[in-house]
Design a protein around this motif. Structure first.
Motif, PDB file in Angstrom:
ATOM      1  N   ARG A 189      10.078  29.989  24.927  1.00  0.00           N
ATOM      2  CA  ARG A 189      10.591  29.317  23.743  1.00  0.00           C
ATOM      3  C   ARG A 189      11.922  29.928  23.287  1.00  0.00           C
ATOM      4  O   ARG A 189      12.805  29.218  22.798  1.00  0.00           O
ATOM      5  N   GLU A 211       4.405  25.676  11.363  1.00  0.00           N
ATOM      6  CA  GLU A 211       5.217  26.146  12.482  1.00  0.00           C
ATOM      7  C   GLU A 211       4.470  27.145  13.340  1.00  0.00           C
ATOM      8  O   GLU A 211       4.659  27.186  14.564  1.00  0.00           O
ATOM      9  N   ARG A 271      14.298  24.422  15.854  1.00  0.00           N
ATOM     10  CA  ARG A 271      12.991  25.010  16.148  1.00  0.00           C
ATOM     11  C   ARG A 271      12.082  24.023  16.863  1.00  0.00           C
ATOM     12  O   ARG A 271      11.442  24.345  17.866  1.00  0.00           O
ATOM     13  N   ALA A 317      10.626  24.113  20.708  1.00  0.00           N
ATOM     14  CA  ALA A 317       9.195  24.084  21.006  1.00  0.00           C
ATOM     15  C   ALA A 317       8.876  22.977  22.008  1.00  0.00           C
ATOM     16  O   ALA A 317       8.098  23.177  22.955  1.00  0.00           O
ATOM     17  N   TYR A 332      15.321  28.019  22.359  1.00  0.00           N
ATOM     18  CA  TYR A 332      15.857  28.152  21.012  1.00  0.00           C
ATOM     19  C   TYR A 332      17.309  28.636  21.045  1.00  0.00           C
ATOM     20  O   TYR A 332      18.163  28.166  20.283  1.00  0.00           O
ATOM     21  N   ASP A 359       4.219  26.666  17.293  1.00  0.00           N
ATOM     22  CA  ASP A 359       4.764  27.687  18.193  1.00  0.00           C
ATOM     23  C   ASP A 359       3.685  28.205  19.143  1.00  0.00           C
ATOM     24  O   ASP A 359       3.932  28.404  20.336  1.00  0.00           O
TER      25      ASP A 359
END
Length: 281
Positions: free
Chosen positions: A269, A146, A255, A259, A273, A150
């Protein structure tokens, strides 16, 4: 008594001719030299025509030993020694050990000096042909998971030129990932073996660079320079919600949906989110 100081010295990133006289003098007169690789730094000192004085120690200072060396170095500087810090190449403290040591010496109220020198990041930036007025240095990208996803999503919307280091065996994968989130037409450049005999700066779109890197693993030290995200009209909140809902309907987690939408629409982001969390599931 001579005033003590911690002296950060930039060293050549390839060509020994880039070692300036002030850096050579700092190395020659240091009471001790902290370095990542004692053999490599020893060779640098010898090849620069200085030679080491009797009693001038080379102290190993790398990612594994920096914390353990802090007390010793602070004590040396405190009693009036000039302690030089070098990395294997470039400026210590920039993607190399040194940051924690500088902080400790400064917090002890002691002197920190810098002898500027070569930087692979800046060298690649100015050779890339991409905008240099505003840029961000990213060090090394996360390798997986992740954290990597990210970071790539963040880079896709970065409005400054981005510079980062990469290993040769991960270069093709990283360029492929960047093309996926930034679009294959985003301009970029790859610097390889800068200042060395086989120096190369490859410029083109991400798609072109992927093709080049995939044809055969480039060798040597690698620096990637990514052009800023192109300007565009900001997405509306309705567009963000609709895009997130579509991604969630496709089975993506909140998530991952955030992204993807952040990369596609060029929004932070966190905004994407928050939209994902607000959708009923």
């Amino acid at each position: 008594m001579t005033a003590g100081a911690l002296v950060l010295v930039g060293t050549p990133i390839g060509n020994l001719g880039d070692l300036p006289p002030r850096a050579a003098e700092a190395l020659r007169t240091a009471a001790a030299i902290c370095c990542e690789d004692t053999r490599r730094t020893g060779r640098l000192v010898e090849l620069a025509g200085m030679g080491r004085r009797d009693g001038q120690p080379l102290i190993r200072l790398d990612d594994h030993t920096e914390a353990a060396r802090i007390a010793e170095v602070v004590e040396r500087v405190g009693r009036g020694e000039r302690v030089v810090v070098v990395s294997d190449a470039g400026m210590p403290g920039i993607a190399d050990p040194g940051e924690r040591l500088v902080r400790a010496v400064a917090e002890a109220g002691l002197t920190v000096e810098v002898v500027p020198g070569p930087s692979a990041a800046v060298t690649a930036l100015v050779a890339s042909g991409l905008p240099t007025g505003r840029f961000a240095f990213e060090g090394f990208l996360p390798r997986k998971g992740e954290a990597r996803a990210d970071r790539l999503a963040e880079l896709s919307t970065e409005t400054r030129t981005v510079v980062f280091y990469e290993s040769p065996h991960r270069l093709a994968r990283t360029l492929t990932d960047l093309a996926a989130v930034c679009g294959p037409d985003r301009p970029a450049a790859v610097g390889r073996e800068l200042t060395k005999l086989h120096e190369e700066v490859r410029r083109g779109s991400l798609a072109e660079l992927v093709e080049w890197a995939s044809a055969g693993e480039p060798r040597g030290e690698i620096v990637v320079v990514l052009a800023p995200a192109p300007p565009g009209a900001p997405a509306t909140s309705e567009e963000v919600v609709a895009a997130v809902a579509k991604a969630r309907d496709e089975g993506l987690s909140a998530r991952d949906a955030a992204a993807r939408v952040a990369a596609e629409l060029g929004v932070p982001r966190r905004v994407a989110y928050d939209a994902a969390l607000g959708l009923p599931r």
